[in-house]
Design a protein around this motif. Structure first.
Motif, PDB file in Angstrom:
ATOM      1  N   LYS A   1       0.858  -1.183   0.000  1.00 22.70           N
ATOM      2  CA  LYS A   1       0.000   0.000   0.000  1.00 22.70           C
ATOM      3  C   LYS A   1       0.894   1.233   0.000  1.00 22.70           C
ATOM      4  N   ILE A   2       0.759   2.067  -1.010  1.00 21.40           N
ATOM      5  CA  ILE A   2       1.671   3.188  -1.210  1.00 21.40           C
ATOM      6  C   ILE A   2       0.893   4.493  -1.355  1.00 21.40           C
ATOM      7  N   GLU A   3       1.354   5.528  -0.645  1.00 24.87           N
ATOM      8  CA  GLU A   3       0.806   6.870  -0.811  1.00 24.87           C
ATOM      9  C   GLU A   3       1.876   7.754  -1.436  1.00 24.87           C
ATOM     10  N   ILE A   4       1.556   8.369  -2.560  1.00 21.77           N
ATOM     11  CA  ILE A   4       2.473   9.288  -3.232  1.00 21.77           C
ATOM     12  C   ILE A   4       2.061  10.716  -2.896  1.00 21.77           C
ATOM     13  N   ARG A   5       3.002  11.484  -2.345  1.00 21.36           N
ATOM     14  CA  ARG A   5       2.757  12.897  -2.049  1.00 21.36           C
ATOM     15  C   ARG A   5       3.420  13.758  -3.135  1.00 21.36           C
ATOM     16  N   TYR A   6       2.731  14.816  -3.540  1.00 25.97           N
ATOM     17  CA  TYR A   6       3.330  15.737  -4.518  1.00 25.97           C
ATOM     18  C   TYR A   6       2.762  17.132  -4.317  1.00 25.97           C
ATOM     19  N   ASN A   7       3.497  18.135  -4.795  1.00 28.31           N
ATOM     20  CA  ASN A   7       2.987  19.492  -4.699  1.00 28.31           C
ATOM     21  C   ASN A   7       2.058  19.777  -5.868  1.00 28.31           C
ATOM     22  N   THR A   8       0.989  20.529  -5.592  1.00 27.64           N
ATOM     23  CA  THR A   8      -0.088  20.778  -6.543  1.00 27.64           C
ATOM     24  C   THR A   8       0.449  21.358  -7.846  1.00 27.64           C
ATOM     25  N   ASN A   9       0.186  20.633  -8.929  1.00 23.21           N
ATOM     26  CA  ASN A   9       0.707  21.012 -10.237  1.00 23.21           C
ATOM     27  C   ASN A   9       0.226  19.953 -11.230  1.00 23.21           C
ATOM     28  N   PRO A  10      -0.361  20.352 -12.366  1.00 24.73           N
ATOM     29  CA  PRO A  10      -0.881  19.344 -13.309  1.00 24.73           C
ATOM     30  C   PRO A  10       0.184  18.364 -13.797  1.00 24.73           C
ATOM     31  N   ASN A  11       1.396  18.859 -14.067  1.00 25.04           N
ATOM     32  CA  ASN A  11       2.464  17.961 -14.513  1.00 25.04           C
ATOM     33  C   ASN A  11       2.778  16.916 -13.451  1.00 25.04           C
ATOM     34  N   HIS A  12       2.907  17.365 -12.198  1.00 20.23           N
ATOM     35  CA  HIS A  12       3.235  16.437 -11.111  1.00 20.23           C
ATOM     36  C   HIS A  12       2.090  15.453 -10.875  1.00 20.23           C
ATOM     37  N   GLU A  13       0.865  15.926 -11.075  1.00 20.16           N
ATOM     38  CA  GLU A  13      -0.288  15.029 -10.917  1.00 20.16           C
ATOM     39  C   GLU A  13      -0.271  13.943 -11.991  1.00 20.16           C
ATOM     40  N   ARG A  14       0.047  14.343 -13.223  1.00 19.91           N
ATOM     41  CA  ARG A  14       0.092  13.357 -14.304  1.00 19.91           C
ATOM     42  C   ARG A  14       1.222  12.341 -14.079  1.00 19.91           C
ATOM     43  N   VAL A  15       2.373  12.835 -13.597  1.00 21.22           N
ATOM     44  CA  VAL A  15       3.482  11.919 -13.297  1.00 21.22           C
ATOM     45  C   VAL A  15       3.069  10.942 -12.205  1.00 21.22           C
ATOM     46  N   ALA A  16       2.479  11.462 -11.131  1.00 15.23           N
ATOM     47  CA  ALA A  16       2.075  10.603 -10.018  1.00 15.23           C
ATOM     48  C   ALA A  16       1.022   9.585 -10.457  1.00 15.23           C
ATOM     49  N   THR A  17       0.082  10.012 -11.272  1.00  9.54           N
ATOM     50  CA  THR A  17      -0.959   9.106 -11.757  1.00  9.54           C
ATOM     51  C   THR A  17      -0.356   8.005 -12.620  1.00  9.54           C
ATOM     52  N   ALA A  18       0.582   8.388 -13.482  1.00 11.82           N
ATOM     53  CA  ALA A  18       1.231   7.393 -14.355  1.00 11.82           C
ATOM     54  C   ALA A  18       2.035   6.394 -13.537  1.00 11.82           C
ATOM     55  N   ILE A  19       2.792   6.885 -12.551  1.00 15.06           N
ATOM     56  CA  ILE A  19       3.611   5.991 -11.725  1.00 15.06           C
ATOM     57  C   ILE A  19       2.719   5.088 -10.878  1.00 15.06           C
ATOM     58  N   ALA A  20       1.613   5.639 -10.391  1.00 19.58           N
ATOM     59  CA  ALA A  20       0.667   4.811  -9.635  1.00 19.58           C
ATOM     60  C   ALA A  20       0.178   3.644 -10.484  1.00 19.58           C
ATOM     61  N   ASP A  21      -0.132   3.916 -11.751  1.00 18.73           N
ATOM     62  CA  ASP A  21      -0.585   2.848 -12.661  1.00 18.73           C
ATOM     63  C   ASP A  21       0.538   1.827 -12.891  1.00 18.73           C
ATOM     64  N   MET A  22       1.753   2.307 -13.037  1.00 20.29           N
ATOM     65  CA  MET A  22       2.888   1.391 -13.253  1.00 20.29           C
ATOM     66  C   MET A  22       3.055   0.458 -12.064  1.00 20.29           C
ATOM     67  N   TRP A  23       2.955   1.007 -10.866  1.00 21.23           N
ATOM     68  CA  TRP A  23       3.126   0.184  -9.659  1.00 21.23           C
ATOM     69  C   TRP A  23       1.939  -0.748  -9.442  1.00 21.23           C
ATOM     70  N   LYS A  24       0.751  -0.310  -9.819  1.00 24.69           N
ATOM     71  CA  LYS A  24      -0.421  -1.179  -9.723  1.00 24.69           C
ATOM     72  C   LYS A  24      -0.293  -2.344 -10.697  1.00 24.69           C
ATOM     73  N   ASN A  25       0.093  -2.032 -11.920  1.00 22.63           N
ATOM     74  CA  ASN A  25       0.184  -3.065 -12.949  1.00 22.63           C
ATOM     75  C   ASN A  25       1.328  -4.047 -12.693  1.00 22.63           C
ATOM     76  N   THR A  26       2.429  -3.553 -12.173  1.00 23.11           N
ATOM     77  CA  THR A  26       3.604  -4.408 -11.961  1.00 23.11           C
ATOM     78  C   THR A  26       3.509  -5.215 -10.673  1.00 23.11           C
ATOM     79  N   PHE A  27       3.066  -4.560  -9.598  1.00 24.33           N
ATOM     80  CA  PHE A  27       3.108  -5.213  -8.279  1.00 24.33           C
ATOM     81  C   PHE A  27       1.727  -5.437  -7.656  1.00 24.33           C
ATOM     82  N   ALA A  28       0.665  -5.089  -8.362  1.00 23.37           N
ATOM     83  CA  ALA A  28      -0.691  -5.138  -7.798  1.00 23.37           C
ATOM     84  C   ALA A  28      -0.772  -4.284  -6.531  1.00 23.37           C
ATOM     85  N   ALA A  29      -0.042  -3.169  -6.532  1.00 23.37           N
ATOM     86  CA  ALA A  29      -0.003  -2.285  -5.368  1.00 23.37           C
ATOM     87  C   ALA A  29      -1.274  -1.452  -5.282  1.00 23.37           C
ATOM     88  N   ASP A  30      -1.644  -1.114  -4.064  1.00 22.68           N
ATOM     89  CA  ASP A  30      -2.756  -0.194  -3.803  1.00 22.68           C
ATOM     90  C   ASP A  30      -2.133   1.188  -3.621  1.00 22.68           C
TER      91      ASP A  30
END
Length: 531
Positions: free
Chosen positions: A374-403
């Motif tokens: 179970k992983i929580e990603i923190r980032y500072n408010t910014n559309p670019n950072h949100e897109r990066v965090a969303t993409a990495i969240a998907d990568m970790w979900k797909n690779t490790f079945a992470a929440d």
């Protein structure tokens, strides 16, 4: 005859009124979008560039950056360096004054630099001035402030003695932490010295007003030593972290400069605004930090696996439209005389990385078939950072079945939380070089760095190599020590470098004097606006 004279005088008066209303005499105002609200305007407590942009308009250090990002004289008109490279003697400008008309003195600089190192100040960036003799010991309370290598030889002569030769010392003095404060003002006003109406500054501008989360206004300082060359009457900073809103205001001609905009807008904006869109390479690294104080991030295998599973090529190409490059070292490439210590998995294909990541995660006992991740990603408010965090969240979900969940704060609150030691899982951060040296990036991960070592990483071998590098006088041997230290850092992965950054600016064609530079230094004193 009298009537003709009256008529002539009336015509002159009318002409004068019209001339006074002429656009040529209109106030020269620069409207700067600044990407966020500053935490403070106290030099001793700032750390991020949106604060530096403001502070360097208000104050002038001993050295400053010109439009090309090169060090030039600032409050000091000249300096000499001893043969052994450890004693710098600065001659302050005779006409250097504070905004209240009082002279800028060597004692002001002694007071200001000592204030940063005084442990009572609790300056988060005190370490940047550790090259000054006894600074680290003073900051840690082992010696008194009077033991610092600082001396006011006379009113306009400042002597600074260093622990050891430091090739980038003049660059350190251009950092916001080394900006002076008026000794008289701080002693009189205490913490209120930063407030509009109270602040006394020595830069090209003075603070007029500050409405948090709305605007901050600075005005030309008539007491500035080079005021005659300053072409702007006023600069208005807008602390807007909503990138879409910033772009709209630029397009509506309400703002002349915008710092940071959504990278997915690059192509559209270039089609409409051409060279007003600036994408300039920078000595900066976009990275994620892992909190090594808690499981599973205390396990190097988990950190390595999570880092390997991030498809950096996707982030660079799809999210940043090629304006940033995949990163596999904390120190960005391009520093003269230094070879980065790259992560060994950087040579593998993304599929091979993911296979290796799965092996490491399984070995650590997490992921599919093991303990839930179970992983929580923190980032500072910014559309670019949100897109990066969303993409990495998907990568970790797909690779490790992470929440994976996401949480964001405004830029000031985000960094304040990390710098004050707040607990987290994974946190987004970025670092732009304060000076062109690998040490600036590697020192972030020293165990003694309580402010910027967000993940509280501790490694005796890494610390030991960095300590040796500080004492090494041969440039090649010093670079090798830092390279070896970075190899350890990239193996341990307390920080996962993701991208080598570029600075994104929108610069109106009304703005003159602008020049892209890798240090991202853009003092308003060198800029002008035209209709």
């Amino acid at each position: 005859m009298a009537n003709k004279l009256i008529g002539f005088r009336a015509a002159l008066l009318a002409g004068a009124i019209l001339l006074g209303a002429s656009p040529a005499l209109a106030e020269a105002v620069l409207h700067r979008g600044n990407a966020g609200e500053p935490q403070t305007l106290d030099q001793a407590h700032t750390s991020i560039n949106i604060e530096a942009f403001i502070l360097k308009d208000l104050y002038e250090g001993l050295t400053i950056y010109d439009t090309a990002g090169k060090i030039i004289p600032g409050a000091a008109e000249s300096w000499t360096v001893s043969d052994d490279g450890t004693v710098y003697t600065f001659k302050l400008r005779e006409n250097g004054k504070w905004s209240d008309g009082s002279p800028v003195t060597a004692e002001d600089f002694v007071f200001s630099l000592a204030r940063v190192e005084d442990p009572k100040t609790a300056a988060g960036y005190a370490n940047i001035l550790y090259p000054i003799k006894n600074a680290e010991k003073v900051n840690k309370g082992e010696l008194g402030v009077d033991q610092l290598g600082l001396k006011a030889v006379d009113a306009k002569t400042l002597e600074i003695t260093l622990e050891r030769p430091t090739p980038f010392f003049l660059e350190l003095l251009a950092h916001q932490t080394a900006l002076p404060v008026s000794k008289a003002s701080v002693e009189k006003n205490g913490a209120d010295f930063v407030k509009p109406g109270t602040m006394i500054s020595n830069g090209a501008f003075k603070l007029i007003s500050h409405v948090p989360n709305d605007n901050l206004v600075v005005e030309k300082n008539p007491e500035y030593w080079d005021a005659a060359a300053v072409k702007l009457d006023k600069v208005i900073f807008y602390p807007i972290d909503d990138q879409a809103a910033s772009v709209r205001r630029f397009e509506a001609k309400e703002m002349d400069l915008v710092y940071n905009f959504s990278a997915d807008q690059i192509d559209r904006l270039k089609k409409s605004y051409g060279e007003q869109v600036r994408v300039s390479p920078s000595l900066a690294t976009y990275y994620y930090a892992f909190d090594t104080r808690q499981e599973p991030y205390s396990d190097v295998r988990v950190r390595q696996a999570l880092s390997m599973a991030v498809d950096r090529d996707f982030l660079a190409k799809e999210i940043y439209s090629g304006s940033q490059l995949p990163a596999y070292s904390m120190v960005p490439p391009g520093l003269q005389g230094y070879e980065p210590g790259f992560a060994d998995f950087g040579t593998l294909s993304q599929l091979d990385r993911e296979d290796k990541a799965l092996e490491l995660m399984k070995e650590a006992g997490y992921g599919e078939g093991g303990k839930p991740l179970k992983i929580e990603i923190r980032y500072n408010t910014n559309p670019n950072h949100e897109r990066v965090a969303t993409a990495i969240a998907d990568m970790w979900k797909n690779t490790f079945a992470a929440d994976v969940s996401l949480v964001n704060l405004d830029v000031s609150s985000h960094y304040a939380y990390l710098q004050e030691g707040g607990a987290f899982n994974v946190a987004r951060a970025g670092w732009q070089a304060d000076y062109a040296d690998a040490e600036n990036f590697l020192a972030l991960s020293l165990s003694a760095n309580k402010t910027f070592n967000y993940g509280h990483f501790e490694n005796a071998d890494f610390d030991g190599l960095m300590k040796k590098s500080y004492d090494e006088k041969d440039p090649a041997a010093r670079a090798k020590l830092m390279h070896d230290a970075e190899v350890i850092l990239m193996k341990e992965q307390p920080v996962a470098p993701l991208l080598t950054q570029a600075d994104l600016w929108l610069v109106s064609d009304k703005v003159k004097g602008w020049a892209d530079n890798v240090n991202n230094e853009h003092l308003s004193r060198f800029l002008s606006v035209s209709e």
